[in-house]
Design a protein around this motif. Structure first.
Motif, PDB file in Angstrom:
ATOM      1  N   VAL A 106      -3.641   0.040  -3.392  1.00 36.78           N
ATOM      2  CA  VAL A 106      -3.124  -1.236  -3.062  1.00 36.78           C
ATOM      3  C   VAL A 106      -2.875  -1.896  -4.056  1.00 36.78           C
ATOM      4  N   SER A 166      -2.108   6.171  -2.024  1.00 36.94           N
ATOM      5  CA  SER A 166      -3.599   5.923  -1.940  1.00 36.94           C
ATOM      6  C   SER A 166      -3.907   4.459  -2.901  1.00 36.94           C
ATOM      7  N   ILE A 185      -6.799   4.832   4.686  1.00 31.25           N
ATOM      8  CA  ILE A 185      -6.087   5.662   4.273  1.00 31.25           C
ATOM      9  C   ILE A 185      -6.737   7.224   4.561  1.00 31.25           C
ATOM     10  N   VAL A 191      -7.978  -1.703   4.381  1.00 35.94           N
ATOM     11  CA  VAL A 191      -7.019  -0.703   3.973  1.00 35.94           C
ATOM     12  C   VAL A 191      -7.770   0.688   4.668  1.00 35.94           C
ATOM     13  N   GLY A 248       0.742  -1.338  -0.079  1.00 40.95           N
ATOM     14  CA  GLY A 248      -0.140   0.052   0.063  1.00 40.95           C
ATOM     15  C   GLY A 248       0.859   1.309  -0.037  1.00 40.95           C
ATOM     16  N   ALA A 280      -7.727   3.985  -4.141  1.00 38.37           N
ATOM     17  CA  ALA A 280      -8.984   4.622  -3.036  1.00 38.37           C
ATOM     18  C   ALA A 280      -9.636   5.948  -3.959  1.00 38.37           C
ATOM     19  N   VAL A 304      -0.481   4.213   3.552  1.00 39.74           N
ATOM     20  CA  VAL A 304      -1.511   3.220   3.485  1.00 39.74           C
ATOM     21  C   VAL A 304      -1.625   2.131   4.351  1.00 39.74           C
TER      22      VAL A 304
END
Length: 131
Positions: free
Chosen positions: A36, A34, A73, A71, A31, A52, A60
């Protein structure tokens, strides 16, 4: 995929397996910015990428718990399917502010009984995909 080095998909010269042929331990999750990513942990091949829709941090937080990938953020928290990268749910945690997140669950098993349970769940998932 869009933006930067991800467009060239040059992580590996090997073609990745189909995502339904992976087990959770075959994947490496990263991550940053922003995003993954899921990589094949043996070859480094990119399996999927997710960006994201909210949150613009370089940091992240990523955590796998059984068959969910969590996740966070900038205070926005998501749950992704670790095998496809599809977003399962979102919680903006409105009113809690921003900061560097920490993720934890009680489901991260470290004992042999927990490992056996995870293997049984993985087998059920594979059996369901085969049908």
């Amino acid at each position: 995929m869009s933006g930067g080095f991800l467009d060239d998909n040059a992580f590996s010269d090997q073609r990745p397996r189909r995502t339904d042929s992976y087990e959770i331990n075959d994947l490496l999750f990263l991550g940053f910015n922003s995003r993954v990513l899921a990589l094949d942990r043996d070859t480094g091949a990119l399996i999927w990428s997710w960006k994201a829709p909210k949150g613009r941090s370089g940091y992240v937080a990523v955590m796998v718990d059984e068959e969910q990938l969590f996740v966070s953020i900038d205070g926005y928290t998501y749950c992704l399917d670790p095998f496809s990268g599809n977003q399962l749910w979102f919680n903006g945690l409105k009113g809690f502010g921003y900061g560097i997140p920490t993720l934890a669950t009680a489901g991260n098993h470290t004992n042999s009984a927990g490992a056996a349970e995870m293997r049984a769940r993985e087998q059920r998932r594979r059996n369901n995909n085969a049908q």
